[in-house]
Design a protein around this motif. Structure first.
Motif, PDB file in Angstrom:
ATOM      1  N   ARG A   1       0.851  -1.187   0.000  1.00  0.00           N
ATOM      2  CA  ARG A   1       0.000   0.000   0.000  1.00  0.00           C
ATOM      3  C   ARG A   1       0.882   1.230   0.000  1.00  0.00           C
ATOM      4  O   ARG A   1       1.997   1.219   0.527  1.00  0.00           O
ATOM      5  N   GLU A   2       0.349   2.312  -0.563  1.00  0.00           N
ATOM      6  CA  GLU A   2       1.050   3.570  -0.437  1.00  0.00           C
ATOM      7  C   GLU A   2       0.953   4.056   0.999  1.00  0.00           C
ATOM      8  O   GLU A   2      -0.042   3.837   1.687  1.00  0.00           O
ATOM      9  N   ARG A   3       1.984   4.718   1.432  1.00  0.00           N
ATOM     10  CA  ARG A   3       1.925   5.351   2.740  1.00  0.00           C
ATOM     11  C   ARG A   3       0.899   6.487   2.713  1.00  0.00           C
ATOM     12  O   ARG A   3       0.611   7.067   1.662  1.00  0.00           O
ATOM     13  N   VAL A   4       0.374   6.796   3.884  1.00  0.00           N
ATOM     14  CA  VAL A   4      -0.543   7.923   4.037  1.00  0.00           C
ATOM     15  C   VAL A   4       0.132   8.957   4.922  1.00  0.00           C
ATOM     16  O   VAL A   4       0.670   8.622   5.991  1.00  0.00           O
ATOM     17  N   PHE A   5       0.106  10.218   4.479  1.00  0.00           N
ATOM     18  CA  PHE A   5       0.687  11.323   5.227  1.00  0.00           C
ATOM     19  C   PHE A   5      -0.433  12.276   5.635  1.00  0.00           C
ATOM     20  O   PHE A   5      -1.155  12.798   4.784  1.00  0.00           O
ATOM     21  N   ILE A   6      -0.583  12.484   6.927  1.00  0.00           N
ATOM     22  CA  ILE A   6      -1.638  13.337   7.472  1.00  0.00           C
ATOM     23  C   ILE A   6      -0.994  14.590   8.053  1.00  0.00           C
ATOM     24  O   ILE A   6      -0.068  14.498   8.862  1.00  0.00           O
ATOM     25  N   VAL A   7      -1.490  15.748   7.637  1.00  0.00           N
ATOM     26  CA  VAL A   7      -1.001  17.022   8.165  1.00  0.00           C
ATOM     27  C   VAL A   7      -2.166  17.698   8.885  1.00  0.00           C
ATOM     28  O   VAL A   7      -3.172  18.044   8.267  1.00  0.00           O
ATOM     29  N   ALA A   8      -2.032  17.862  10.208  1.00  0.00           N
ATOM     30  CA  ALA A   8      -3.086  18.451  11.028  1.00  0.00           C
ATOM     31  C   ALA A   8      -2.543  19.697  11.718  1.00  0.00           C
ATOM     32  O   ALA A   8      -1.344  19.802  11.974  1.00  0.00           O
ATOM     33  N   ASP A   9      -3.440  20.636  12.040  1.00  0.00           N
ATOM     34  CA  ASP A   9      -2.955  21.871  12.661  1.00  0.00           C
ATOM     35  C   ASP A   9      -2.918  21.803  14.180  1.00  0.00           C
ATOM     36  O   ASP A   9      -2.481  22.760  14.832  1.00  0.00           O
ATOM     37  N   ASP A  10      -3.359  20.696  14.778  1.00  0.00           N
ATOM     38  CA  ASP A  10      -3.180  20.502  16.209  1.00  0.00           C
ATOM     39  C   ASP A  10      -3.044  19.019  16.513  1.00  0.00           C
ATOM     40  O   ASP A  10      -3.324  18.167  15.668  1.00  0.00           O
ATOM     41  N   LEU A  11      -2.577  18.718  17.723  1.00  0.00           N
ATOM     42  CA  LEU A  11      -2.276  17.328  18.054  1.00  0.00           C
ATOM     43  C   LEU A  11      -3.534  16.475  18.154  1.00  0.00           C
ATOM     44  O   LEU A  11      -3.546  15.319  17.704  1.00  0.00           O
ATOM     45  N   THR A  12      -4.604  17.037  18.722  1.00  0.00           N
ATOM     46  CA  THR A  12      -5.853  16.269  18.800  1.00  0.00           C
ATOM     47  C   THR A  12      -6.310  15.843  17.413  1.00  0.00           C
ATOM     48  O   THR A  12      -6.723  14.706  17.206  1.00  0.00           O
TER      49      THR A  12
ATOM     50  N   ASP B   1       9.541  18.561   3.670  1.00  0.00           N
ATOM     51  CA  ASP B   1       9.924  17.290   4.289  1.00  0.00           C
ATOM     52  C   ASP B   1       9.256  16.101   3.610  1.00  0.00           C
ATOM     53  O   ASP B   1       9.820  15.007   3.533  1.00  0.00           O
ATOM     54  N   LEU B   2       8.025  16.323   3.126  1.00  0.00           N
ATOM     55  CA  LEU B   2       7.287  15.234   2.482  1.00  0.00           C
ATOM     56  C   LEU B   2       7.642  15.058   1.013  1.00  0.00           C
ATOM     57  O   LEU B   2       7.293  14.034   0.418  1.00  0.00           O
ATOM     58  N   ALA B   3       8.325  16.030   0.436  1.00  0.00           N
ATOM     59  CA  ALA B   3       8.530  16.046  -1.018  1.00  0.00           C
ATOM     60  C   ALA B   3       9.244  14.795  -1.535  1.00  0.00           C
ATOM     61  O   ALA B   3       8.974  14.333  -2.647  1.00  0.00           O
ATOM     62  N   GLY B   4      10.135  14.232  -0.756  1.00  0.00           N
ATOM     63  CA  GLY B   4      10.867  13.067  -1.237  1.00  0.00           C
ATOM     64  C   GLY B   4      10.211  11.739  -0.913  1.00  0.00           C
ATOM     65  O   GLY B   4      10.830  10.687  -1.106  1.00  0.00           O
ATOM     66  N   HIS B   5       8.958  11.776  -0.436  1.00  0.00           N
ATOM     67  CA  HIS B   5       8.280  10.552  -0.012  1.00  0.00           C
ATOM     68  C   HIS B   5       7.001  10.354  -0.823  1.00  0.00           C
ATOM     69  O   HIS B   5       6.179  11.262  -0.945  1.00  0.00           O
ATOM     70  N   SER B   6       6.852   9.163  -1.352  1.00  0.00           N
ATOM     71  CA  SER B   6       5.673   8.849  -2.157  1.00  0.00           C
ATOM     72  C   SER B   6       4.538   8.367  -1.264  1.00  0.00           C
ATOM     73  O   SER B   6       4.756   7.563  -0.344  1.00  0.00           O
ATOM     74  N   GLY B   7       3.334   8.862  -1.543  1.00  0.00           N
ATOM     75  CA  GLY B   7       2.188   8.413  -0.769  1.00  0.00           C
ATOM     76  C   GLY B   7       0.975   9.278  -0.986  1.00  0.00           C
ATOM     77  O   GLY B   7       0.949  10.155  -1.865  1.00  0.00           O
ATOM     78  N   ILE B   8      -0.051   9.056  -0.184  1.00  0.00           N
ATOM     79  CA  ILE B   8      -1.322   9.768  -0.264  1.00  0.00           C
ATOM     80  C   ILE B   8      -1.336  10.851   0.802  1.00  0.00           C
ATOM     81  O   ILE B   8      -1.035  10.590   1.966  1.00  0.00           O
ATOM     82  N   LEU B   9      -1.692  12.077   0.392  1.00  0.00           N
ATOM     83  CA  LEU B   9      -1.695  13.211   1.314  1.00  0.00           C
ATOM     84  C   LEU B   9      -3.100  13.484   1.815  1.00  0.00           C
ATOM     85  O   LEU B   9      -4.043  13.594   1.032  1.00  0.00           O
ATOM     86  N   PHE B  10      -3.217  13.595   3.136  1.00  0.00           N
ATOM     87  CA  PHE B  10      -4.489  13.933   3.771  1.00  0.00           C
ATOM     88  C   PHE B  10      -4.282  15.183   4.612  1.00  0.00           C
ATOM     89  O   PHE B  10      -3.517  15.165   5.581  1.00  0.00           O
ATOM     90  N   LYS B  11      -4.926  16.271   4.220  1.00  0.00           N
ATOM     91  CA  LYS B  11      -4.860  17.503   5.024  1.00  0.00           C
ATOM     92  C   LYS B  11      -6.027  17.487   5.988  1.00  0.00           C
ATOM     93  O   LYS B  11      -7.176  17.690   5.613  1.00  0.00           O
TER      94      LYS B  11
END
Length: 341
Positions: free
Chosen positions: A3-14, A74-84
């Protein structure tokens, strides 16, 4: 199955923990970087889902854009699905953070609905639980878009493209869960750890939903911290500290800093095995004080209440909850998972 990795970018820890928990419940290995500076180390782990908390919800728009751009590099060199991950009531600097993460021509799948918690999208606006007046979505995203009416989790699943790599996903825990279902179909959650005493409950949220949950507790002493300060800490296996307004009004960041100091002192005093934090900044501030930068997400103990364990430093089980969610007995249920005091 690869599977492709998933990268999640959130504006707070919760938010990072909330959106990542659905993947952990389906068997994915999930790592959360508590701050942007912890992201490179998290990316070097074996986790299949990597989330990062930027801590930019309450700062300036310019700072939010700058931090998001650094994360994008930081994410630019990593392949995967981006979730904002965005707040389901669209708080924060959504458009400013999305701009460096997703090119203007990128295909977006946008939906902040969380049907399981009663928060829906109808006629292009967020409505339902905790929303007094419908909140139009497109203006906060800053791009032209249409959002199908979303009343159920099945409605969210239907909005995903056949090829998941075609889009950038922008949403809350509901959309993250739909994505997790597609990527880990039939996956099984790992057993959650047993909650142990001593336990520290840190209530930094002033949302009326959270206040009602605290009021529902009958057998747990509540220690108030006016403007974040609490000079005396009792010896008790279960300690609940709630930030309250002080006699004089002070800036929010000053109260938050004082509360972080109170929680750090409480941590040294109680030495908890279990930490519950309501309000993402409360958890983030304490973990920063303790030098903890990475968490492994294990699942959810209640709907919308993720469970994680420290991936470095002293072992600690961490439970978090957004201030605006949950029925009045949420804290009562949580305390019942602990051994009898």
């Amino acid at each position: 199955m690869a599977r492709e990795r998933v990268f999640i970018v959130a504006d707070d820890l919760t938010g990072a923990l909330d959106s990542a928990a659905g993947f952990a419940e389906r068997g994915a290995r999930v790592r959360v970087a508590c701050r942007p500076r912890d992201l490179p180390a998290a990316l070097g782990s074996a986790a299949e889902v990597i989330a990062v908390a930027t801590g930019t919800r309450d700062g300036t728009e310019a700072e939010a854009a700058r931090v998001a751009a650094a994360v994008a590099r930081d994410l630019a060199g990593h392949s995967g699905i981006l979730f904002k991950k965005i707040d389901s009531r669209l708080k924060g600097h959504v458009a400013a953070e999305l701009a460096p993460l997703a090119a203007s021509g990128a295909r977006l799948v946008v939906n902040p609905a969380i049907p399981a918690l009663g928060r829906l999208c109808l006629q292009g606006a967020v409505c339902g639980a905790g929303v007094e007046v419908p909140i139009p979505v497109a203006p906060r995203i800053g791009r032209a878009l249409q959002i199908p009416d979303t009343r159920t989790q099945a409605d969210l699943a239907a909005q995903l493209p056949e090829d998941l790599s075609e889009a950038v996903y922008v949403g809350a825990a509901g959309l993250a869960e739909a994505l997790a279902d597609r990527l880990w179909p039939g996956g099984a959650a790992r057993p959650l750890p047993r909650l142990e005493l001593p336990a520290l409950l840190a209530i930094g949220s002033r949302d009326p939903v959270t206040l009602a949950q605290v009021d529902a507790l009958r057998d747990v002493p509540v220690l108030e911290a006016p403007n974040g300060a609490c000079p005396e800490l009792p010896d008790a296996p279960l300690l609940l500290i709630r930030m309250t307004p002080g006699a004089e009004e002070i800036p929010g960041d000053a109260a938050a800093a004082a509360f972080a100091g109170t929680l750090a002192e409480a941590q040294r005093h109680v030495r908890p095995a279990t930490l519950f934090a309501c309000g993402g900044e409360s958890a983030a501030a304490l973990l920063a004080r303790l030098g903890i930068g990475q968490l492994d997400v294990l699942g959810q103990i209640l709907p919308g209440v993720p469970v994680a364990r420290t991936a470095e430093g002293a072992p600690l089980v961490i439970i978090t909850k957004s201030g605006g969610f949950g029925p009045p007995d949420s804290l009562v249920k949580l305390v019942k998972f602990l051994p009898t005091v």
